[in-house]
Scaffold this motif. Structure first.
Motif, short mmCIF file in Angstrom:
data_model
loop_
_atom_site.label_atom_id
_atom_site.label_comp_id
_atom_site.label_asym_id
_atom_site.label_seq_id
_atom_site.Cartn_x
_atom_site.Cartn_y
_atom_site.Cartn_z
N ALA A 89 0.84 -1.22 0.00
CA ALA A 89 0.00 0.00 0.00
C ALA A 89 0.86 1.26 0.00
CB ALA A 89 -0.94 0.00 1.20
N TYR A 90 1.97 1.22 0.67
CA TYR A 90 2.83 2.41 0.76
C TYR A 90 3.95 2.41 -0.28
CZ TYR A 90 0.39 4.55 4.59
OH TYR A 90 -0.58 5.19 5.32
N GLY A 91 3.86 1.49 -1.23
CA GLY A 91 4.82 1.50 -2.33
C GLY A 91 6.25 1.12 -1.93
N LYS A 92 6.41 0.43 -0.81
CA LYS A 92 7.76 0.00 -0.39
C LYS A 92 8.27 -1.11 -1.32
CE LYS A 92 7.88 2.40 3.52
NZ LYS A 92 8.68 3.61 3.52
N ARG A 93 7.34 -1.87 -1.87
CA ARG A 93 7.70 -2.89 -2.87
C ARG A 93 6.48 -3.16 -3.75
NH1 ARG A 93 5.08 -7.57 -1.74
NH2 ARG A 93 4.58 -8.01 0.43
N GLU A 94 6.72 -3.79 -4.90
CA GLU A 94 5.62 -4.14 -5.81
C GLU A 94 4.90 -5.39 -5.28
OE1 GLU A 94 4.47 -2.72 -8.86
OE2 GLU A 94 5.62 -1.06 -8.00
N GLN A 95 3.64 -5.53 -5.68
CA GLN A 95 2.90 -6.73 -5.35
C GLN A 95 3.53 -7.93 -6.05
OE1 GLN A 95 -1.23 -6.13 -6.21
NE2 GLN A 95 -1.83 -8.20 -5.62
N ARG A 96 3.74 -9.06 -5.33
CA ARG A 96 4.36 -10.24 -5.96
C ARG A 96 3.31 -10.96 -6.80
NH1 ARG A 96 6.37 -10.97 -0.40
NH2 ARG A 96 8.36 -9.87 -0.38
N PRO A 97 3.76 -11.66 -7.85
CA PRO A 97 2.80 -12.44 -8.64
C PRO A 97 2.07 -13.42 -7.71
CG PRO A 97 5.04 -12.60 -9.57
CD PRO A 97 5.15 -11.85 -8.30
N ASN A 98 0.78 -13.55 -7.87
CA ASN A 98 -0.06 -14.45 -7.06
C ASN A 98 -0.19 -14.03 -5.60
OD1 ASN A 98 -0.40 -16.09 -9.32
ND2 ASN A 98 1.47 -17.23 -8.82
N GLU A 99 0.36 -12.89 -5.25
CA GLU A 99 0.19 -12.44 -3.86
C GLU A 99 -1.19 -11.83 -3.69
OE1 GLU A 99 2.54 -9.81 -0.50
OE2 GLU A 99 2.64 -9.15 -2.57
N LYS A 100 -1.94 -12.32 -2.70
CA LYS A 100 -3.28 -11.78 -2.43
C LYS A 100 -3.18 -10.71 -1.38
CE LYS A 100 -7.22 -14.16 -3.60
NZ LYS A 100 -8.28 -15.12 -3.41
N LEU A 101 -3.72 -9.54 -1.71
CA LEU A 101 -3.67 -8.47 -0.72
C LEU A 101 -5.03 -8.33 -0.06
CD1 LEU A 101 -1.56 -5.84 -2.64
CD2 LEU A 101 -0.83 -7.30 -0.75
N GLY A 102 -5.01 -7.92 1.19
CA GLY A 102 -6.28 -7.75 1.90
C GLY A 102 -6.54 -6.30 2.22
N LEU A 103 -7.61 -6.08 2.93
CA LEU A 103 -8.02 -4.72 3.26
C LEU A 103 -7.32 -4.25 4.53
CD1 LEU A 103 -11.73 -5.49 2.50
CD2 LEU A 103 -10.26 -4.04 1.12
N ILE A 104 -7.09 -2.94 4.60
CA ILE A 104 -6.34 -2.37 5.71
C ILE A 104 -7.23 -1.44 6.55
CG2 ILE A 104 -4.42 -0.83 6.32
CD1 ILE A 104 -2.98 -1.76 3.77
N TYR A 105 -7.82 -0.45 5.87
CA TYR A 105 -8.46 0.67 6.56
C TYR A 105 -9.37 1.34 5.53
CZ TYR A 105 -8.51 4.94 9.49
OH TYR A 105 -8.86 6.01 10.27
N SER A 106 -10.55 1.76 5.91
CA SER A 106 -11.55 2.21 4.91
C SER A 106 -11.20 3.53 4.22
CB SER A 106 -12.94 2.28 5.52
OG SER A 106 -13.46 0.96 5.63
N ARG A 107 -10.18 4.26 4.68
CA ARG A 107 -9.76 5.43 3.89
C ARG A 107 -8.95 4.98 2.67
NH1 ARG A 107 -5.52 8.28 5.11
NH2 ARG A 107 -5.77 8.08 7.36
N ILE A 108 -8.34 3.80 2.77
CA ILE A 108 -7.54 3.28 1.65
C ILE A 108 -8.41 2.45 0.71
CG2 ILE A 108 -5.54 1.86 1.03
CD1 ILE A 108 -4.41 2.58 3.85
N ASN A 109 -9.18 1.54 1.28
CA ASN A 109 -10.15 0.79 0.47
C ASN A 109 -11.19 0.12 1.36
OD1 ASN A 109 -8.41 -1.09 1.52
ND2 ASN A 109 -7.74 -1.91 -0.45
N ASN A 110 -12.29 -0.25 0.70
CA ASN A 110 -13.44 -0.83 1.40
C ASN A 110 -14.18 -1.64 0.34
OD1 ASN A 110 -16.53 -0.55 1.83
ND2 ASN A 110 -15.72 -0.09 3.86
N PRO A 111 -14.75 -2.80 0.72
CA PRO A 111 -15.39 -3.64 -0.32
C PRO A 111 -16.46 -2.91 -1.13
CG PRO A 111 -15.20 -4.84 1.75
CD PRO A 111 -14.75 -3.44 2.04
N ASP A 112 -17.27 -2.08 -0.50
CA ASP A 112 -18.34 -1.40 -1.26
C ASP A 112 -17.73 -0.48 -2.32
OD1 ASP A 112 -20.87 -2.26 0.12
OD2 ASP A 112 -19.73 -1.49 1.82
#
Ligand SMILES: *Cc1c(COP(=O)(O)O)cnc(C)c1O
Length: 434
Positions: free
Chosen positions: A51-74
């Motif tokens: 989320a903070y761009g410290k590294r790229e998402q790895r192939p097949n890496e599943k990311l989850g939710l952190i905080y609703s200001r960043i993302n939310n399912p709706d």
């Protein structure tokens, strides 16, 4: 079945949501939560690194939710569904159209940069450009609807800021006159002023026509903006905005959104998910109704002029060609001039019964307003005349009511103009006798 091959309207009820996430609930619930529980500290660390761009998402890496200001399912599901109409790679939703617009401008413009924009623009946008961005050392350059490619290039060159042009921002059809601006021509102008180290981006406010009737990305736009308050929300019960574009563009916009904190909340997201299910039938009914209303107005003796895109013809070849190139429908907005002035326009507005006297547009209920004294009151008088925003102009946003009822309401309201005008024509004896 490949989801992307289905029509957007077939996907609005299900795309991006899995009932297994929510006890089998067929509808995406409102995820009214501010934060999300990590399974392990390692997982939390990984989510933050990406989320903070410290590294790229790895192939097949599943990311989850952190905080609703960043993302939310709706929000995420809504953003995924919104991309389908315009064929965009990604989307970001906001708590208002203005927050979408201001965030895009703040992300793409820095002190010393300049922006070229079309006039007339939505009043809030024009205010933000003239009174806020200029305070941050951003130069604003204006062109008017109807000006040619060469005239616009001339305006940019003459401004003395051509080297620093970073964004072209347009609104087409223009409100309330429905003048069209050629999107692909604006892209040519953007390319003309782009250099190796500096790309000029083209942003189109597609609120008046989208997401069904005009797809600016197909004509070279880099960014589409919506007040989702209008057709997307469609029920006059929510304020929201959206931005669409490439993954790279939306990533920048979402990053700034995280720090401005102007993302839409889960409740707004949920309302818009619900609205999207009926977007197409609503807009199609509105366009059909608008055609009937426009035809009625065109033949009415108390009406001087009707602005409705369905009336464009070869007689106005420049506008007609732009219309054929980029518009997929005449839409459901129209404006017209009554014979007379402000008094006659107000008589009409005050006597409407079914159609509501209110600003805004694109909703299920039909709305009428007086641009010169309401939505466009900020424009100075000389310019209003130039833009054909006269005191006798009325704007209509057509809803989903039965068109015969809309026409009957307009007809009876127009009759009041005659009654009142006739009184002025009468002699005092005749009035006594009434
Ligand atoms: C309403 C509107 C906006 C502003 O959107 P809000 O949702 O009211 O913030 C911007 N552009 C256009 C064309 C609009 O009609």
């Amino acid at each position: 079945m490949n989801d992307k091959k289905l029509h957007p309207e077939s996907l609005m009820m299900s795309y991006g949501y899995n009932p297994e996430w929510s006890e089998g609930a067929i509808k995406c619930p409102i995820f009214q939560t501010s934060t999300f529980v990590f399974k392990t500290a390692e997982e939390g660390k990984a989510f933050f690194e990406v989320a903070y761009g410290k590294r790229e998402q790895r192939p097949n890496e599943k990311l989850g939710l952190i905080y609703s200001r960043i993302n939310n399912p709706d929000l995420e599901i809504l953003e995924n569904r919104l991309t389908l109409w315009d064929g965009a790679e990604d989307c970001a939703v906001f708590e208002s159209g203005m927050s979408a617009i201001s965030t895009v401008m703040l992300e793409f413009l820095k002190p010393g940069d300049s922006i070229l924009y079309s006039s007339p623009l939505y009043g809030g946008t024009e205010h933000f450009l003239q009174h806020v961005l200029t305070q941050f050392g951003i130069n604003i350059i204006r062109f008017k609807t109807g000006q040619s490619r060469d005239e616009i290039i001339g305006i940019i060159n003459k401004s003395g800021h051509a080297d620093h042009l970073k964004m072209i921002y347009i609104e087409t059809p223009a409100n309330p006159t429905l003048d069209l601006i050629d999107i692909s021509c604006c892209k040519e102008i953007a390319n003309h002023f782009s250099t190796k180290g500096k790309e000029v981006v083209l942003a189109v406010d597609n609120t008046y026509f989208g997401p069904l009737w005009q797809h600016p990305l197909d004509h070279g736009a880099d960014i589409i903006l919506y007040s989702a308050t209008k057709y997307i929300g469609g029920h006059s019960d929510v304020i929201a905005g959206a931005v669409l574009g490439s993954s790279a563009v939306i990533k920048r916009i979402k990053t700034l959104r995280t720090f401005l904190g102007n993302m839409a909340g889960p409740w707004t997201g949920w309302l818009l998910l619900r609205s999207l299910e009926t977007l197409k039938p609503r807009m199609e009914t509105q366009a059909r109704n608008a055609k009937h209303v426009a035809e009625f107005l065109a033949h009415h003796p108390k009406i001087e002029r009707v602005n409705y895109l369905g009336f464009l013809s070869e007689k106005d070849p420049v506008q007609f060609n732009v219309y054929k190139k980029q518009c997929l429908s005449p839409g459901a907005m129209l404006s017209f001039e009554v014979i007379g002035g402000e008094k006659e326009a107000f008589l009409f507005l005050n006597n409407l019964k079914l159609i509501k006297l209110a600003v805004s547009l694109g909703s299920t209920e039909s709305l009428a307003e007086h641009p010169a004294t309401m939505t466009h009151v900020d424009i100075d008088e000389a310019e209003k005349i130039e833009l054909h925003i006269t005191s006798k102009l009325v704007r209509l946003s057509i809803g989903v009511e039965h068109y015969e009822d809309l026409i009957a309401d307009i007809a009876q309201a127009l009759e009041h103009i005659q009654i009142e005008t006739d009184i002025f024509d009468l002699t005092s004896e005749e009035i006594e006798a009434l």
